[in-house]
Design a protein around this motif. Structure first.
Motif, PDB file in Angstrom:
ATOM      1  N   MET A  19       0.943  -1.134   0.216  1.00  0.00           N
ATOM      2  CA  MET A  19       0.269  -0.066   0.265  1.00  0.00           C
ATOM      3  C   MET A  19       0.618   1.285  -0.038  1.00  0.00           C
ATOM      4  O   MET A  19       0.305   1.928  -0.839  1.00  0.00           O
ATOM      5  N   VAL A  20       2.056   1.453   0.347  1.00  0.00           N
ATOM      6  CA  VAL A  20       3.121   2.391   0.814  1.00  0.00           C
ATOM      7  C   VAL A  20       3.519   2.462  -0.279  1.00  0.00           C
ATOM      8  O   VAL A  20       3.421   3.619  -1.329  1.00  0.00           O
ATOM      9  N   ASP A  21       3.912   1.517  -1.025  1.00  0.00           N
ATOM     10  CA  ASP A  21       4.885   1.286  -2.445  1.00  0.00           C
ATOM     11  C   ASP A  21       3.505   2.336  -2.914  1.00  0.00           C
ATOM     12  O   ASP A  21       3.671   3.354  -4.588  1.00  0.00           O
ATOM     13  N   ASP A  22       2.505   1.741  -3.479  1.00  0.00           N
ATOM     14  CA  ASP A  22       1.241   2.148  -4.507  1.00  0.00           C
ATOM     15  C   ASP A  22       0.645   3.229  -4.496  1.00  0.00           C
ATOM     16  O   ASP A  22       0.919   4.537  -5.246  1.00  0.00           O
ATOM     17  N   TYR A  23       1.196   3.967  -2.577  1.00  0.00           N
ATOM     18  CA  TYR A  23       1.036   5.363  -2.418  1.00  0.00           C
ATOM     19  C   TYR A  23       1.994   6.367  -3.101  1.00  0.00           C
ATOM     20  O   TYR A  23       1.671   7.436  -3.845  1.00  0.00           O
ATOM     21  N   LEU A  24       2.931   5.244  -2.984  1.00  0.00           N
ATOM     22  CA  LEU A  24       4.465   7.043  -3.001  1.00  0.00           C
ATOM     23  C   LEU A  24       4.572   6.433  -4.368  1.00  0.00           C
ATOM     24  O   LEU A  24       5.154   7.867  -5.412  1.00  0.00           O
ATOM     25  N   ALA A  25       3.753   5.282  -5.346  1.00  0.00           N
ATOM     26  CA  ALA A  25       3.844   5.785  -7.028  1.00  0.00           C
ATOM     27  C   ALA A  25       3.004   6.460  -7.780  1.00  0.00           C
ATOM     28  O   ALA A  25       2.480   7.048  -8.679  1.00  0.00           O
ATOM     29  N   GLY A  26       1.988   7.440  -6.743  1.00  0.00           N
ATOM     30  CA  GLY A  26       1.154   8.365  -7.053  1.00  0.00           C
ATOM     31  C   GLY A  26      -0.484   7.776  -7.296  1.00  0.00           C
ATOM     32  O   GLY A  26      -1.087   8.576  -6.804  1.00  0.00           O
ATOM     33  N   LEU A  27      -0.867   6.420  -6.500  1.00  0.00           N
ATOM     34  CA  LEU A  27      -1.707   6.298  -6.329  1.00  0.00           C
ATOM     35  C   LEU A  27      -2.977   6.959  -5.341  1.00  0.00           C
ATOM     36  O   LEU A  27      -2.249   7.142  -3.936  1.00  0.00           O
ATOM     37  N   SER A  28      -4.022   7.773  -5.589  1.00  0.00           N
ATOM     38  CA  SER A  28      -4.820   8.533  -4.096  1.00  0.00           C
ATOM     39  C   SER A  28      -5.244   7.663  -3.197  1.00  0.00           C
ATOM     40  O   SER A  28      -4.881   6.653  -3.350  1.00  0.00           O
ATOM     41  N   VAL A  29      -5.196   8.514  -1.723  1.00  0.00           N
ATOM     42  CA  VAL A  29      -6.001   7.275  -0.678  1.00  0.00           C
ATOM     43  C   VAL A  29      -7.124   7.135  -1.263  1.00  0.00           C
ATOM     44  O   VAL A  29      -7.318   5.704  -0.990  1.00  0.00           O
ATOM     45  N   GLY A  30      -8.119   8.059  -2.196  1.00  0.00           N
ATOM     46  CA  GLY A  30      -9.281   6.930  -2.133  1.00  0.00           C
ATOM     47  C   GLY A  30      -9.417   5.945  -2.850  1.00  0.00           C
ATOM     48  O   GLY A  30     -10.024   4.836  -3.471  1.00  0.00           O
ATOM     49  N   TYR A  31      -8.626   6.470  -3.768  1.00  0.00           N
ATOM     50  CA  TYR A  31      -8.168   5.186  -4.779  1.00  0.00           C
ATOM     51  C   TYR A  31      -7.371   3.836  -4.400  1.00  0.00           C
ATOM     52  O   TYR A  31      -8.180   2.779  -4.936  1.00  0.00           O
ATOM     53  N   LEU A  32      -7.283   3.994  -3.490  1.00  0.00           N
ATOM     54  CA  LEU A  32      -5.733   2.648  -2.203  1.00  0.00           C
ATOM     55  C   LEU A  32      -7.498   2.147  -1.382  1.00  0.00           C
ATOM     56  O   LEU A  32      -7.097   0.733  -1.479  1.00  0.00           O
ATOM     57  N   ALA A  33      -8.082   2.876  -1.197  1.00  0.00           N
ATOM     58  CA  ALA A  33      -9.066   2.049  -0.481  1.00  0.00           C
ATOM     59  C   ALA A  33     -10.075   1.415  -0.801  1.00  0.00           C
ATOM     60  O   ALA A  33     -10.321   0.769  -0.506  1.00  0.00           O
ATOM     61  N   GLN A  34     -10.411   1.750  -1.973  1.00  0.00           N
ATOM     62  CA  GLN A  34     -11.186   1.113  -2.807  1.00  0.00           C
ATOM     63  C   GLN A  34     -10.056  -0.182  -3.314  1.00  0.00           C
ATOM     64  O   GLN A  34     -11.102  -1.278  -3.354  1.00  0.00           O
ATOM     65  N   MET A  35      -9.066  -0.478  -3.910  1.00  0.00           N
ATOM     66  CA  MET A  35      -8.096  -1.331  -4.373  1.00  0.00           C
ATOM     67  C   MET A  35      -8.239  -1.915  -3.327  1.00  0.00           C
ATOM     68  O   MET A  35      -8.082  -3.725  -3.439  1.00  0.00           O
ATOM     69  N   TYR A  36      -7.610  -1.917  -2.067  1.00  0.00           N
ATOM     70  CA  TYR A  36      -7.894  -3.295  -0.653  1.00  0.00           C
ATOM     71  C   TYR A  36      -8.668  -3.474  -0.489  1.00  0.00           C
ATOM     72  O   TYR A  36      -8.895  -4.333   0.212  1.00  0.00           O
ATOM     73  N   GLY A  37      -9.851  -2.772  -0.653  1.00  0.00           N
ATOM     74  CA  GLY A  37     -11.186  -2.804   0.392  1.00  0.00           C
ATOM     75  C   GLY A  37     -11.242  -2.499   1.020  1.00  0.00           C
ATOM     76  O   GLY A  37     -11.718  -2.884   2.846  1.00  0.00           O
ATOM     77  N   VAL A  38     -10.554  -1.603   1.499  1.00  0.00           N
ATOM     78  CA  VAL A  38     -10.796  -0.343   3.993  1.00  0.00           C
ATOM     79  C   VAL A  38     -11.400   1.018   2.785  1.00  0.00           C
ATOM     80  O   VAL A  38     -11.647   1.290   1.853  1.00  0.00           O
ATOM     81  N   HIS A  39     -11.725   1.098   4.843  1.00  0.00           N
ATOM     82  CA  HIS A  39     -12.006   2.775   4.282  1.00  0.00           C
ATOM     83  C   HIS A  39     -10.592   3.404   4.114  1.00  0.00           C
ATOM     84  O   HIS A  39      -9.658   2.603   4.800  1.00  0.00           O
ATOM     85  N   ARG A  40     -11.061   4.641   4.247  1.00  0.00           N
ATOM     86  CA  ARG A  40     -10.118   5.736   3.388  1.00  0.00           C
ATOM     87  C   ARG A  40      -8.953   6.287   4.709  1.00  0.00           C
ATOM     88  O   ARG A  40      -7.914   6.148   5.469  1.00  0.00           O
ATOM     89  N   ALA A  41      -9.759   5.758   6.136  1.00  0.00           N
ATOM     90  CA  ALA A  41      -9.190   6.747   7.679  1.00  0.00           C
ATOM     91  C   ALA A  41      -7.862   4.815   8.047  1.00  0.00           C
ATOM     92  O   ALA A  41      -7.316   5.343   8.147  1.00  0.00           O
TER      93      ALA A  41
END
Length: 88
Positions: free
Chosen positions: A1-23
């Motif tokens: 998840m950290v690598d994906d964020y550092l690669a430029g993906l947004s928190v909202g997109y990561l939440a959707q991608m991993y099936g978790v809440h933005r928080a």
């Protein structure tokens, strides 16, 4: 998840991608001492959003192509005067 964020993906997109809440994503990034990006679009991204909007591309598609939330695209379009502000 950290690598994906550092690669430029947004928190909202990561939440959707991993099936978790933005928080949950935010807490995970904080625990890993990740410096958070400023929310919203950069000047170049906002200009690209306006250009795409004027060519008829939907806000949803613009958001997907930029890897950001649709609300950020809308906010940038309103700020640029490319879209009328409406609370509806």
């Amino acid at each position: 998840m950290v690598d994906d964020y550092l690669a430029g993906l947004s928190v909202g997109y990561l939440a959707q991608m991993y099936g978790v809440h933005r928080a949950t994503v935010s807490k995970h990034l904080t625990r890993n001492n990740v410096v958070r990006r400023q929310s919203g679009l950069t000047v170049d991204e906002a200009a690209e959003a306006v250009k795409l909007h004027h060519s008829g591309i939907s806000m949803r598609e613009i958001a997907r192509s930029l890897g950001v939330d649709r609300k950020q695209v809308r906010r940038s379009l309103v700020t640029a005067g490319a879209l009328a502000y409406s609370r509806a």
